[in-house]
Design a protein around this motif. Structure first.
Motif, short mmCIF file in Angstrom:
data_model
loop_
_atom_site.label_atom_id
_atom_site.label_comp_id
_atom_site.label_asym_id
_atom_site.label_seq_id
_atom_site.Cartn_x
_atom_site.Cartn_y
_atom_site.Cartn_z
N ALA A 192 0.88 -1.17 0.09
CA ALA A 192 0.12 -0.07 -0.11
C ALA A 192 0.88 1.16 0.11
O ALA A 192 0.63 2.08 -0.66
CB ALA A 192 -0.81 0.13 1.01
N LEU A 193 2.12 1.23 0.64
CA LEU A 193 2.84 2.41 0.81
C LEU A 193 3.65 2.59 -0.63
O LEU A 193 3.55 3.80 -0.93
CB LEU A 193 3.75 1.94 2.21
N LEU A 242 -3.51 1.77 -11.26
CA LEU A 242 -3.17 1.96 -10.10
C LEU A 242 -3.69 1.63 -8.88
O LEU A 242 -3.50 0.82 -7.88
CB LEU A 242 -2.35 3.31 -9.86
N GLY A 243 -4.90 2.28 -8.80
CA GLY A 243 -5.93 2.12 -7.79
C GLY A 243 -6.13 0.54 -7.39
O GLY A 243 -6.21 -0.03 -6.53
N LEU A 244 -6.67 -0.04 -8.72
CA LEU A 244 -6.91 -1.55 -8.62
C LEU A 244 -5.72 -2.40 -8.16
O LEU A 244 -5.88 -3.34 -7.36
CB LEU A 244 -7.30 -1.91 -9.92
N MET A 245 -4.53 -2.22 -8.60
CA MET A 245 -3.41 -2.88 -8.16
C MET A 245 -3.13 -2.81 -6.85
O MET A 245 -2.66 -3.71 -6.13
CB MET A 245 -2.39 -2.66 -9.13
N MET A 246 -3.23 -1.48 -6.33
CA MET A 246 -2.74 -1.20 -5.01
C MET A 246 -3.88 -2.15 -4.02
O MET A 246 -3.35 -2.65 -3.07
CB MET A 246 -3.07 0.11 -4.40
N ALA A 296 5.63 -0.41 -11.19
CA ALA A 296 6.42 0.56 -12.35
C ALA A 296 5.68 0.75 -13.70
O ALA A 296 5.46 1.48 -14.35
CB ALA A 296 7.91 -0.10 -12.77
N GLY A 297 4.75 -0.61 -13.86
CA GLY A 297 4.28 -0.67 -15.19
C GLY A 297 3.15 0.32 -15.41
O GLY A 297 2.61 0.63 -16.45
N VAL A 298 2.81 1.02 -14.20
CA VAL A 298 1.75 2.16 -14.44
C VAL A 298 1.99 3.14 -15.36
O VAL A 298 1.09 3.58 -16.05
CB VAL A 298 1.07 2.37 -12.81
N THR A 299 3.14 3.55 -15.30
CA THR A 299 3.80 4.65 -16.34
C THR A 299 3.91 4.44 -17.50
O THR A 299 4.15 5.16 -18.47
CB THR A 299 4.48 5.43 -15.49
#
Length: 884
Positions: free
Chosen positions: A46-47, A222-226, A195-198
């Protein structure tokens, strides 16, 4: 220019982003993270996701402004310059290349559950499949990614649901086994999971509607993966002990923890199911990694940072085949020869540095506002969000350890070496930070493929810079005339992103440009100005303007900044102009008033007060406007200070103002509040530029900036050399020479002497000359001898006197027509007089304008029917506009 086909929708882009994140981060790293910090390792996911948010938002913004293949390379190159761009491009390419290679090799960990087949053979086979998918086309790749993501989501969801049912609270004891430092170390370890989000920014050219779909896909994925990572990690803690009876049965350091969780919850079926899903997910990670990595050589080859064959696009598949194949070959070499796990960790360190560079880049672009940077999406909470991202990246870099610090330093040096050995001689580009921190040198223009240097321009009195945001180019020419300019160069600049070559954006004469040219020429004729207009495409608007002004050798430059809602964005650009431009500078903010009848002049604020008065006076002549000269003193000012300021204003106004309709006003109170309130009653405000205006107020702006942003009228501010005075302005058009006070309707005169007496009285009102002087000028023999009678019944007279400051024109409409000796007409019912300071060709030009204007008998009858002098003035302006 090669362009990639846009065929990725929102679903495909989210799938590619999630597919690039679902891999080693959740299937390999949980056991290593658990060994680092204990049961709290789920918080590390999460962090880490929270630390990625600033980079995701920043890259979303930049990608909507520059939706070009190349992602981080493009953004860093355009903001920090080609050196850092080359390092970022090569570093990001290596980071993704090695991460994808690590994913392929990591498949062997889960393949060992099924067989002992050589992992390298399987990895090579998968690599060939991934390369073929990329070559065939990203649309097919997007569909493949969606299937993989759906399968991973379903199976991991099954683990979460049953895992929460079987949680054992006792497994959460010794929560922070290594304290906060252990949690931060685990956060650094799993940081690469996001890293893949960007990476999807590197395929922005292939995304349908990137201004919407790109930022939305980044934030959604990003939200889903967090959420997914944190929940899965939480279930791992609650269902598997940190250490088991065997090394395989414990969570800590387990490299296939997800398969172990599947076995605990679903038996052998769960073991094999999760192993299969892990293999597919890791293959997906490699797939997305190759997709993004192959775009970096493609983008860098456009800028000649790497050989040009990398930008070749397949005509059949519309994909960069050479770049894909070369990247796949490098991945194969990494799988065969390199210790991939350590290189993957090294790639993590490079990714942290790149995330930090993205946040730095957005600050540079936001604060300096290059005109081509107009993102459709803007990162919220700026600049706090970016500062948080920079500090968190620095923390993660330290937590990754000395090996990563040393390794990333070596990679940075390798990128810099490539730039200086190969790429440095291939480019003339500069980053935004270089453009605003260096003072340009005045150089003679050179022939260049990039055409960055504007052509030579003829000498002029004034350069008017057009940006496309101005309401009225005509108003700028009027201001130019008020500045005493006669020869004017109009410069239309178009700044384009550096990733496009100027040859691809040569400014051919399109309809809008032709209309602009026609409008400029029409107004120039009306004001009797000599004007040329140039259209220039450039990568750097500031320096192009600097070079143009330097070549024209003009004393003045006029810049239009549009409306007040754009001034906040432009004030850094204006600060650069004030600091660097080698000329006097006038800055105009046009609020779109069509008629200017009231002009406000701020006095007592700058050393340029005398010049401001002269400019305002000239504008009042052009617009036939009223002047209000105002000075604001604080409430604590003494009576002596107030009397001194008022006396100073009166002493300054008297010798410089030729207009009669003006007033002097003293105001006590808050400066900004009083000026804003006064601006409500005016269409234009003229003021000087304080010396400290560009050095103060980085965030909120200086008081001068706030004045620009808050006033209700148009604003003209002037920065000039100390002691500068304008040359005598020659009124250039007939409406400019007229004054309603020198027009008399329904005059009933008996003879020539009475007519001349009335004319002398009219001109005494505006010329500040004694009546006796004007009577003598009109009684000169040549006044009657040179009288010209027009067939329309108009008599043109001209007189002169050396005491006059400028030419004036007056009209007397006769109720009783005079008989004439001219055979073309029997009587005259309108007398027009020009009162000149001296004789010469200029006076003949004014008479020629009058002859053209007064030739229409039908229009003359309209003048006679006018109810008042203001209506006469409107008829004359309208008719004159038709003629020119």
């Amino acid at each position: 220019m090669n362009k990639l086909d846009r065929n990725l929708g929102l679903g495909s882009v989210v799938a590619i982003a999630i597919g690039s994140m679902i891999g080693g981060g959740i299937f390999v790293l949980p056991g290593l993270a658990a060994a680092t910090t204990g049961p709290s390792f789920w918080l590390a996911y999460a962090l880490a996701g929270l630390f990625v948010v600033p980079a995701a938002l920043s890259q979303s913004e930049m990608a909507t402004a520059m939706p070009k293949a190349g992602g981080v390379y493009i953004f860093v190159d355009r903001s920090l310059g080609p050196l850092y761009g080359t390092i970022a491009g090569i570093g990001t390419w290596l980071a993704m290349l090695f991460k994808a290679s690590f994913a392929l090799v990591g498949i062997s960990v889960y393949l060992s559950i099924f067989s002992t087949f050589s992992y390298k053979v399987v990895a090579f086979a998968l690599l060939v499949l991934v390369a073929l998918l990329n070559i065939v086309g990203v649309k097919k790749l997007g569909k493949f990614q969606m299937v993989v993501v759906a399968a991973c989501g379903i199976t991991l969801g099954m683990l979460i649901v049953k895992g929460f049912v079987h949680l054992e609270p006792s497994r959460f004891q010794n929560y922070f086994s290594n304290g906060w430092s252990g949690l931060l170390a685990a956060t650094g370890l799993v940081f690469i999971s996001y890293a893949g989000v960007t990476k999807i920014a590197s395929i922005a050219e292939e995304i349908v509607d990137p201004s919407r779909n790109l930022p939305l896909a980044m934030l959604l994925s990003l939200g889903l993966m967090m959420l997914l990572y944190s929940l899965v990690a939480f279930c791992l803690v609650g269902n598997i002990p940190m250490t088991g009876t065997t090394a395989v049965a414990g969570l800590a350091k387990n490299e296939r923890a997800i398969a172990l969780l599947g076995s605990v919850l679903y038996g052998k079926f769960g073991l094999y199911m999760m192993a299969a899903i892990a293999i597919v997910a890791l293959a997906s990670m490699a797939n997305a990694g190759l997709l993004s990595a192959s775009r970096y050589p493609f983008a860098m080859s456009r800028d000649e940072m790497v050989p040009s064959f990398f930008q070749r696009v397949s005509e059949r598949f519309v994909t960069p085949v050479y770049s894909i194949v070369f990247t796949a070959i490098c991945m194969a070499a990494a799988i065969m020869f390199l210790p991939v796990v350590k290189i993957a960790k090294l790639a993590s360190g490079m990714q942290v540095i790149l995330f930090m560079a993205i946040n730095v880049a957005i600050i540079i672009l936001r604060e300096n506002h290059p005109s081509w940077y107009q993102p459709k999406f803007r990162s919220p909470l700026y600049p706090g969000m970016q500062i948080f991202g920079i500090l968190s990246c620095l923390l993660m870099l330290v937590m990754l350890g000395s090996f990563v610090l040393i390794g990333t330093a070596l990679l940075l040096l390798a990128g810099a070496g490539w730039y200086y050995i190969y790429a440095r001689h291939k480019t003339r580009r500069r980053g935004v930070i270089q453009k605003i921190t260096t003072r340009p040198e005045i150089k003679a223009p050179k022939v260049s493929d990039e055409m960055d240097s504007p052509p030579k321009v003829p000498p002029s009195d004034l350069v008017i810079s057009l940006s496309g945001k101005e309401f009225s180019p005509e108003s700028l020419l009027a201001i130019g005339s008020a500045l005493g300019s006669h020869k004017i160069s109009v410069l239309k600049l178009r700044e384009i992103p550096d990733q496009l070559t100027l040859h691809d954006r040569i400014l051919e004469m399109n309809p809008r440009m032709k209309v602009l040219e026609r409008r400029v020429q029409q107004m120039s004729k009306r004001l009797s100005l000599e004007t040329n207009i140039d259209f220039i495409a450039t990568h750097d608007q500031r320096h192009a303007l600097f070079d143009y002004v330097s070549q024209s050798q003009n004393p003045w430059t006029l810049v239009d900044m549009g409306q007040h809602d754009r001034f906040y964005q432009a004030r850094r650009y204006l600060g650069w102009l004030v600091t660097h431009l080698p000329s006097n500078l006038a800055i105009y903010q046009n609020e779109g008033f069509r008629i200017t009848e009231n002009i406000l002049v701020l006095y007592g604020q700058t050393p340029s007060d005398q010049l401001v008065l002269e400019v305002a006076n000239n504008l009042a002549e052009i617009y036939d406007a009223r002047l209000r000269i105002m000075s604001v003193l604080p409430e604590d000012s003494t009576q002596e200070e107030r009397d001194e300021r008022k006396a100073s204003m009166e002493a300054a106004a008297l010798p410089r103002l030729t207009v009669q309709n003006y007033e002097i006003k003293m105001v006590i109170g808050d400066f900004l509040e009083q000026v804003v309130q006064e601006s409500i009653e005016h269409e234009l405000m003229v003021m000087g530029l304080p010396r400290t205006s560009t050095r103060r107020g980085f965030v909120k702006g200086s008081p001068h900036d706030r004045l620009f942003e808050d006033v209700a009228c148009s604003v003209l501010t002037i920065k000039a050399a100390p002691g500068l005075s304008l040359p005598p302005r020659i009124p250039s058009s007939l409406p400019d020479l007229l004054d309603a006070r020198t027009i008399r309707l329904h005059d009933n005169v008996k003879d020539k002497d009475e007519l001349f007496e009335h004319l002398a009285q009219l001109f005494a009102k505006v010329t500040e000359q004694p009546l006796r002087v004007l009577q003598e000028a009109l009684q000169a023999p040549k006044v009657s001898e040179e009288a010209r009678v027009l067939p329309s019944g108009v008599v043109l007279l001209q007189a002169s006197h050396p005491c006059l400051k400028r030419t004036h024109v007056g009209m007397v409409f006769l109720d009783q027509p005079f008989p004439t000796k001219d055979p073309s007409t029997t009587e005259a019912n309108l007398v027009v007089l020009t009162m000149n300071p001296e004789t010469g060709s200029r006076n003949e030009a004014v008479l020629e304008q009058l002859r053209l204007l007064m030739a229409d008998s039908h229009w003359i009858s309209q003048l006679h029917a006018a109810p008042n002098t203001d209506y006469v003035m409107r008829l004359i302006r309208s008719k004159y506009a038709e003629l020119v």
